[in-house]
Design an enzyme around this catalytic site. Structure first.
Site, PDB file in Angstrom:
ATOM      1  N   GLY A 231     108.119  92.409  61.155  1.00 17.32           N
ATOM      2  CA  GLY A 231     107.810  93.408  60.879  1.00 17.32           C
ATOM      3  C   GLY A 231     107.545  94.029  60.052  1.00 17.32           C
ATOM      4  O   GLY A 231     107.663  93.851  58.792  1.00 17.32           O
TER       5      GLY A 231
ATOM      6  N   GLN B  16     108.868 100.969  54.106  1.00 17.16           N
ATOM      7  CA  GLN B  16     108.200  99.632  53.249  1.00 17.16           C
ATOM      8  C   GLN B  16     106.695 100.567  52.826  1.00 17.16           C
ATOM      9  O   GLN B  16     106.297  99.663  52.238  1.00 17.16           O
ATOM     10  CB  GLN B  16     107.951  98.854  53.669  1.00 17.16           C
ATOM     11  CG  GLN B  16     109.078  97.804  54.215  1.00 17.16           C
ATOM     12  CD  GLN B  16     108.922  96.547  55.242  1.00 17.16           C
ATOM     13  OE1 GLN B  16     109.163  96.629  56.310  1.00 17.16           O
ATOM     14  NE2 GLN B  16     108.796  95.637  54.119  1.00 17.16           N
TER      15      GLN B  16
ATOM     16  N   CYS C 282     110.495  89.315  53.582  1.00 12.05           N
ATOM     17  CA  CYS C 282     110.098  90.083  53.943  1.00 12.05           C
ATOM     18  C   CYS C 282     108.944  90.777  52.880  1.00 12.05           C
ATOM     19  O   CYS C 282     108.394  90.023  51.691  1.00 12.05           O
ATOM     20  CB  CYS C 282     111.604  91.562  53.467  1.00 12.05           C
ATOM     21  SG  CYS C 282     111.179  92.804  53.027  1.00 12.05           S
ATOM     22  N   LEU C 283     107.862  91.901  53.958  1.00 11.13           N
ATOM     23  CA  LEU C 283     106.503  92.072  53.191  1.00 11.13           C
ATOM     24  C   LEU C 283     106.521  93.149  51.842  1.00 11.13           C
ATOM     25  O   LEU C 283     105.699  92.825  50.393  1.00 11.13           O
ATOM     26  CB  LEU C 283     105.842  92.677  53.745  1.00 11.13           C
ATOM     27  CG  LEU C 283     105.695  91.928  55.470  1.00 11.13           C
ATOM     28  CD1 LEU C 283     104.565  93.032  55.923  1.00 11.13           C
ATOM     29  CD2 LEU C 283     104.136  90.877  54.797  1.00 11.13           C
TER      30      LEU C 283
ATOM     31  N   HIS D   3     116.377  93.347  61.315  1.00 14.09           N
ATOM     32  CA  HIS D   3     116.040  93.173  59.653  1.00 14.09           C
ATOM     33  C   HIS D   3     115.332  94.349  59.380  1.00 14.09           C
ATOM     34  O   HIS D   3     115.013  95.196  58.484  1.00 14.09           O
ATOM     35  CB  HIS D   3     114.731  92.105  59.580  1.00 14.09           C
ATOM     36  CG  HIS D   3     114.231  92.219  58.084  1.00 14.09           C
ATOM     37  ND1 HIS D   3     114.445  91.323  57.138  1.00 14.09           N
ATOM     38  CD2 HIS D   3     113.066  93.042  57.878  1.00 14.09           C
ATOM     39  CE1 HIS D   3     113.877  91.422  55.767  1.00 14.09           C
ATOM     40  NE2 HIS D   3     112.696  92.643  56.535  1.00 14.09           N
ATOM     41  N   GLU D   4     114.049  95.636  60.502  1.00 17.88           N
ATOM     42  CA  GLU D   4     113.962  96.416  60.294  1.00 17.88           C
ATOM     43  C   GLU D   4     114.658  97.277  60.076  1.00 17.88           C
ATOM     44  O   GLU D   4     114.228  98.336  59.788  1.00 17.88           O
ATOM     45  CB  GLU D   4     112.596  96.281  61.265  1.00 17.88           C
ATOM     46  CG  GLU D   4     111.187  95.631  60.694  1.00 17.88           C
ATOM     47  CD  GLU D   4     110.953  95.141  59.655  1.00 17.88           C
ATOM     48  OE1 GLU D   4     110.291  95.658  59.468  1.00 17.88           O
ATOM     49  OE2 GLU D   4     110.765  93.669  58.924  1.00 17.88           O
TER      50      GLU D   4
ATOM     51  N   HIS E  35     116.002  98.477  57.266  1.00 18.19           N
ATOM     52  CA  HIS E  35     115.173  98.964  56.323  1.00 18.19           C
ATOM     53  C   HIS E  35     115.211 100.355  56.603  1.00 18.19           C
ATOM     54  O   HIS E  35     115.458 101.185  55.746  1.00 18.19           O
ATOM     55  CB  HIS E  35     113.656  98.634  56.443  1.00 18.19           C
ATOM     56  CG  HIS E  35     112.968  96.771  55.810  1.00 18.19           C
ATOM     57  ND1 HIS E  35     113.170  97.564  54.596  1.00 18.19           N
ATOM     58  CD2 HIS E  35     112.599  96.515  56.624  1.00 18.19           C
ATOM     59  CE1 HIS E  35     113.091  96.800  53.862  1.00 18.19           C
ATOM     60  NE2 HIS E  35     111.966  95.925  55.105  1.00 18.19           N
TER      61      HIS E  35
HETATM   62 ZN   LIG Z   1     112.054  93.725  54.668  1.00 18.31          ZN
END
Ligand SMILES: [Zn+2]
Length: 172
Positions: free
Chosen positions: A46, A51, A89-90, A131-132, A135
């Site tokens: 995601g 991000q 996570c990216l 998770h997203e 953010h």
């Molecule tokens: Zn993340």
């Protein structure tokens, strides 16, 4: 259309609470298209707008069957039952930790045309969504882990901090 730069920990934009999207303008649609381009398909990941440095309530959600964009998503229901799995996570290259999260969630959001959508997700999909969504509130997965996991990734996080600091210096 360009790929966007993924902001890495500890970029302060990752800690900001993102703003509601009031209107789905052409800029918002372009942002979503560029976010899709940025993550690519088939990776089961995601991406949240913060991000890529945009503090707005937009997430992408990929389960291997294509990418879905959710605008102003919110969780209406969470299961009491939780499960633990490995998460990455990216914005945290090379950091993998065990995170405990509810097994199922019900999410309400708008799609790219502004239509209301509701979805139920379980297990991996539920994990990606939570998770997203975190953010968007400036909550990072490393804030949801136990002490043992924290100790395991401490060195990697310090490395990311150093790298971020030195990139900032070279930008000036
Ligand atoms: Zn993340």
């Amino acid at each position: 259309m360009n790929k966007l730069e993924i902001r890495k920990y500890p970029d302060p934009v990752l800690k900001k609470k993102a703003e509601e999207v009031k209107e789905i303008t052409p800029e918002i649609r372009k942002l979503i298209e560029e976010m899709v381009l940025t993550i690519g398909e088939g990776k089961g990941v995601g991406l949240a707008a913060p991000q890529v440095g945009v503090s707005k309530r937009i997430i992408l959600f990929e389960t291997g069957e294509g990418v879905t964009a959710l605008i102003n998503p919110k969780i209406n229901k969470k299961s009491k039952k939780q499960f633990i799995d490995i998460e990455g996570c990216l914005s945290f290259p090379d950091v993998w930790v065990k995170v405990k999260r509810p097994e199922r969630v019900e999410v309400e959001a708008q799609d790219i045309l502004g239509r209301k959508i509701q979805m139920e997700a379980s297990m991996m999909a539920s994990r990606v969504l939570q998770h997203e969504l975190d953010h968007l509130d400036g909550v990072l997965f490393i804030e949801r882990i136990n002490l043992l996991e924290k100790l395991k990734v401490r060195d990697k996080l310090n490395k990311l901090k150093k790298k971020y600091a030195s990139n900032r210096k070279s930008d000036k």
